[in-house]
Design a protein around this motif. Structure first.
Motif, short mmCIF file in Angstrom:
data_model
loop_
_atom_site.label_atom_id
_atom_site.label_comp_id
_atom_site.label_asym_id
_atom_site.label_seq_id
_atom_site.Cartn_x
_atom_site.Cartn_y
_atom_site.Cartn_z
N UNK A 1 -10.97 -22.03 -6.93
CA UNK A 1 -12.43 -21.98 -6.83
C UNK A 1 -12.75 -20.73 -6.03
N UNK A 2 -13.62 -19.89 -6.57
CA UNK A 2 -13.85 -18.57 -5.97
C UNK A 2 -15.35 -18.32 -5.87
N UNK A 3 -15.75 -17.72 -4.75
CA UNK A 3 -17.14 -17.33 -4.55
C UNK A 3 -17.29 -15.84 -4.78
N UNK A 4 -18.24 -15.46 -5.62
CA UNK A 4 -18.60 -14.06 -5.82
C UNK A 4 -20.01 -13.84 -5.28
N UNK A 5 -20.25 -12.71 -4.66
CA UNK A 5 -21.57 -12.38 -4.14
C UNK A 5 -22.01 -11.01 -4.65
N UNK A 6 -23.31 -10.86 -4.76
CA UNK A 6 -23.87 -9.61 -5.25
C UNK A 6 -23.66 -8.50 -4.20
N UNK A 7 -23.23 -7.35 -4.66
CA UNK A 7 -23.06 -6.17 -3.81
C UNK A 7 -24.10 -5.14 -4.26
N UNK A 8 -25.24 -5.06 -3.55
CA UNK A 8 -26.34 -4.22 -4.01
C UNK A 8 -25.98 -2.74 -4.17
N UNK A 9 -25.15 -2.20 -3.29
CA UNK A 9 -24.84 -0.77 -3.35
C UNK A 9 -24.18 -0.38 -4.66
N UNK A 10 -23.33 -1.24 -5.17
CA UNK A 10 -22.62 -0.91 -6.41
C UNK A 10 -23.16 -1.66 -7.61
N UNK A 11 -24.21 -2.48 -7.39
CA UNK A 11 -24.78 -3.29 -8.47
C UNK A 11 -23.70 -4.10 -9.17
N UNK A 12 -22.86 -4.73 -8.35
CA UNK A 12 -21.72 -5.48 -8.88
C UNK A 12 -21.69 -6.89 -8.29
N UNK A 13 -20.98 -7.77 -8.99
CA UNK A 13 -20.66 -9.08 -8.45
C UNK A 13 -19.21 -9.01 -7.98
N UNK A 14 -18.96 -9.36 -6.73
CA UNK A 14 -17.65 -9.12 -6.11
C UNK A 14 -17.08 -10.42 -5.55
N UNK A 15 -15.80 -10.68 -5.80
CA UNK A 15 -15.13 -11.85 -5.24
C UNK A 15 -15.02 -11.74 -3.73
N UNK A 16 -15.28 -12.85 -3.03
CA UNK A 16 -15.23 -12.83 -1.56
C UNK A 16 -14.09 -13.69 -1.03
N UNK A 17 -14.11 -14.99 -1.27
CA UNK A 17 -13.04 -15.87 -0.81
C UNK A 17 -13.04 -17.12 -1.67
N UNK A 18 -12.01 -17.92 -1.51
CA UNK A 18 -11.92 -19.14 -2.31
C UNK A 18 -10.76 -20.00 -1.88
N UNK A 19 -10.46 -21.00 -2.70
CA UNK A 19 -9.37 -21.93 -2.43
C UNK A 19 -8.50 -22.03 -3.67
N UNK A 20 -7.19 -22.19 -3.43
CA UNK A 20 -6.27 -22.34 -4.55
C UNK A 20 -5.26 -21.23 -4.60
N UNK A 21 -4.50 -21.22 -5.71
CA UNK A 21 -3.37 -20.31 -5.86
C UNK A 21 -3.83 -18.85 -5.91
N UNK A 22 -3.28 -18.03 -5.01
CA UNK A 22 -3.47 -16.57 -5.02
C UNK A 22 -4.94 -16.15 -4.96
#
Length: 805
Positions: A678-699
């Motif tokens: 399970x992974x959380x992605x958050x908006x990164x305004x400077x690059x206009x991207x959705x970026x993975x932040x942290x989560x739980x589980x394998x790797x």
């Protein structure tokens, strides 16, 4: 149509080098995953290809548990390819990067297995010639698997090699005689094995990066030495340095010989005691004996796993912003451990901290604090591994005594160092860890210690020194250092001097005194006849009177309180107290009354598991095994989701941290639904991207770093979810109807075949995305009730984001 190489279907890329690409493939005939290595050279050469394929045929005949076998080989569009067994695990280079350094005993054990495989190849006339950490895979059982004999040559063909002036292999691991004069022998692989061991022990390669000229200069002019910060005993250092001798004539003769040396190192007999030795030689002998004991413990599968887990937790600190997530992930890998910890933090003792019922590890960190949860995890981990049936009674008694000492130290410490009460608990708990581990791993020797104590009327410290060559406390100190405990805890394990204990003047000395006091009180209760216990405990109180004054009534109250906490812990860990002599002694001393009649207590504990069967999946109850229903959803999913919603509600009422709420949200989904990640992605305004932040589980840490996609990407399922605000479940990414909508970056980043996307939108604008997956296609089914609860969790996360904006 999927791309194929020969009969093999290509699924995704695993990695690439200057002249090769490795793919994860599928063998449709044998229905198994394989690794396919394709080789591309700047100049086509049919003779070279044929020589390489002939070499592959030679290697394919090798069979060894520490080799990655070659299944097939061929040519595709003029380029050769090799098909290997797919080993699902990191390579040694990745393991070193993740752990930093590998303990000496584990280093020796891994390398002895590698050398056993090399010895087999050498006997068949094959030299690896490119042995390095990235060519040693670590499989699911923790075994090293040597791969990539792709540039090896038959021994009988080595003379031909002199015609080529180019260097073949990875420069940093090549032997001097090859770099200087292209001489190749079995000793080339032995030299590389020595360098790999140095890298495992130090965390960095011996030949440093830079230009090829500077690397060649180091290889040819500088003798191999151990880095100054690598501390190993002389025996292992001698094995490593002899393997790395610049002169082949002085080098270890063969892989088989080096393997034999490491076998001797791991199984060497303890050094006998010399009564005439100097103080320096005595210390050296104790170090050798400790290393010997650790090596013996290493050969039981429990100890490496325990060492890795405890060391990993000890490396985490409050100053590390990622530590909370890493601690949670470490705990959540073990479903039974997670449930035991959650039951423990919801016991009467911990619920005094407030915050209502706690249903997630993330919430437990918020309520109890990082240190408290880390200490709980280490405590449960330690005793989860105590499953030896040969000395179950003694182990249980040692376990109960150590834990009561921990509870007593924590409660006593609250009187004058409340902020450090949890640290005092761990200090007292591990005060006798040497004796506890000795009882588990060396029960026959511990029986001899008891005989010596009776025969000579001496302490266990004197008797254990006679039998082991060092005392129980010295063994505990060595293990604590081996596990990376903080110096304050290590100092607390040192026995206090005889006579009256002086008032401590430093924080570390205070912890040492508290731990010593708690253990001496428990020892006086455990080992003294009933009629003498009051006298013994009074003597112990008088010994510590100047350092920490306790009246008889105060000690009685603290001990009763600590005993109540011990019973809670025993219930969580399924330890039956009814037959314990130590518990009976405590009850007699405190005059404690049983809360229930004997018959009722016996009935209540009749089904409780003894310490000897902890961890046995057939004996755990359903709540600990995470059983699933026909749809693949854990039976307790709705309860876990509902509890997580309550956890977040409690956090939102408090002065919450946004990251805390988001962690609880992800952890609840992960535990409830049995997702792989399970992974959380958050908006990164400077690059206009959705970026993975942290989560739980394998790797998830590695996946999060690679999980990045533009908000204005080409039409795909991720773009649809965040632009339209729709929840999406992809059952199979390879389904022809949907395969074209799965972006390439995703296929290169994650191995999962099915996933869920839950976008986070505020006023129609995507601020984040929750991603959940499973590896097997069709592995995710979310019933209506569970989906509704997951959406509620998502909405709570959105509320937290809004409140923090």
């Amino acid at each position: 149509m999927e791309k194929c190489i020969g009969r093999f279907e290509i699924r995704r890329e695993l990695g690439r080098g200057a002249q090769s690409i490795v793919y994860l493939g599928w063998d449709p005939q044998l229905e198994r995953e394989v690794a396919i290595k394709t080789l591309h050279f700047a100049r086509a050469d049919a003779k070279r290809n044929e020589a390489l394929l002939a070499e592959a045929r030679s290697v394919s005949r090798l069979r060894h548990p520490n080799l990655v076998p070659i299944f097939d080989a061929g040519e595709e569009d003029g380029d050769p390819y090799l098909v290997f067994e797919f080993v699902d695990g990191p390579n040694l280079a990745e393991l070193i990067a993740r752990e930093g350094r590998i303990a000496p005993a584990r280093t020796a054990d891994l390398m002895r297995q590698v050398l056993d495989a090399l010895a087999l190849a050498h006997a068949a006339g094959i030299i690896h010639r490119d042995l390095k950490p990235s060519n040693i895979l670590i499989d699911a059982q923790g075994r090293p698997r040597v791969m990539d004999f792709g540039i090896a040559r038959r021994l009988d063909a080595i003379d031909v090699e002199k015609e080529h002036v180019g260097i073949t292999g990875t420069l940093g691991y090549l032997a001097p005689e090859y770099v200087d004069g292209r001489q190749v022998s079995e000793k080339s692989d032995v030299y590389a094995a020595g360098l790999v061991m140095i890298e495992m022990l130090s965390g960095t390669p011996w030949v440093k990066g830079g230009t090829s000229v500077s690397m060649i200069h180091q290889i040819l002019s500088q003798p191999v030495t151990l880095p100054a910060d690598v501390s190993i005993d002389n025996q292992l250092a001698g094995i490593v340095l002899k393997a790395c001798a610049r002169d082949p004539a002085l080098r270890t003769d063969s892989a088989a010989q080096m393997k034999s040396q490491l076998d001797d190192y791991l199984g060497a007999a303890a050094t006998p005691i010399d009564t005439t030795e100097t103080e320096a030689s005595a210390e050296a002998r104790k170090r050798d004996t400790l290393n010997f004991l650790i090596r013996r413990m290493k050969h039981k599968t429990d100890f490496p796993a325990l060492s890795d887990s405890v060391s990993a937790i000890n490396r985490l600190t409050r100053s590390d912003k990622e530590s909370i997530n890493r601690l949670s992930n470490t705990i959540l890998k073990d479903y039974g451990l997670t449930n035991k910890i959650l039951r423990l933090v919801n016991s009467v003792h911990y619920r005094r901290s407030g915050g209502g019922t706690i249903s997630t590890i993330s919430r437990a960190v918020i309520v109890l604090g990082f240190d408290a949860l880390r200490n709980i995890a280490i405590t449960v981990l330690l005793f989860e591994h105590m499953q030896d049936k040969g000395s179950a009674r003694e182990l249980k008694e040692a376990f109960l005594r150590a834990n009561l000492a921990g509870c007593l130290a924590r409660d006593a410490a609250r009187e004058f160092m409340a902020r450090d009460a949890e640290e005092a608990y761990v200090c007292a708990l591990f005060h006798s860890v040497g004796q506890l581990l000795a009882q588990f791993y060396f029960p026959e020797e511990v029986a001899e210690v008891r005989k010596v104590m009776l025969q000579k009327n001496c302490t266990d410290e004197i008797a254990s020194t006679q039998i082991f060559g060092l005392s129980f406390s010295e063994l505990g100190l060595g293990i604590a250092r081996h596990w990376g405990f903080p110096q304050g805890i290590i100092n607390s394990l040192r026995p206090l001097p005889e006579g009256l204990v002086k008032k401590p003047t430093t924080h570390d000395e205070t912890l040492r005194v508290v731990a010593g006091f708690a253990n001496e009180i428990c020892a006086s209760i455990a080992s003294v006849p009933k009629e003498q216990r009051t006298q013994a405990t009074n003597a112990a109180r008088q010994r510590f009177n100047a350092a920490m004054s306790f009246s008889d009534s105060q000690l009685q109250n603290v001990l009763e309180k600590s005993f109540a906490e011990l019973k809670e812990l025993a219930a969580v860990l399924h330890v039956n107290l009814t037959q314990s002599p130590f518990v009976r002694h405590v009850k007699e001393w405190t005059g404690a009354r049983q809360e229930t009649p004997p018959a009722a207590e016996e009935a209540a504990t009749a089904s409780a598991l003894e310490l000897t069967v902890l961890g046995d999946p057939e004996l755990r109850d359903q709540s600990e095994t995470g059983e699933v229903n026909a749809e693949g959803v854990p039976d307790a999913a709705q309860d876990i989701l509902a509890a997580g919603i309550q956890d977040i509600s409690n956090s939102l009422v408090d002065d919450f941290s946004l990251n805390d709420v988001l962690r609880i949200t992800l952890e609840t989904m992960y535990r409830a639904m049995g997702f792989e990640r399970v992974l959380l992605c958050l908006r990164e305004p400077k690059t206009a991207s959705m970026v993975g932040r942290f989560g739980f589980g394998a790797d998830t840490s590695e996946v999060a770093r690679k999980f990045r996609f533009p908000l204005e990407d080409a039409p795909n399922v991720f773009q649809l979810a965040i632009s339209k605000g729709v929840d999406i479940i992809i059952t199979d990414i390879d389904d022809p109807k949907i395969a074209g909508k799965i972006p390439d970056w995703y296929r290169k980043t994650v191995i999962a075949k099915t996933f869920v996307l839950l976008p986070l939108l505020i006023k129609g604008k995507a601020v984040g995305l929750i991603y959940c997956d499973r590896d097997r296609a069709g592995g995710i089914v979310i019933p209506e009730k569970e989906l509704s609860l997951m959406k509620t969790l998502r909405n709570q996360a959105l509320l937290a984001i809004k409140q923090s904006m």
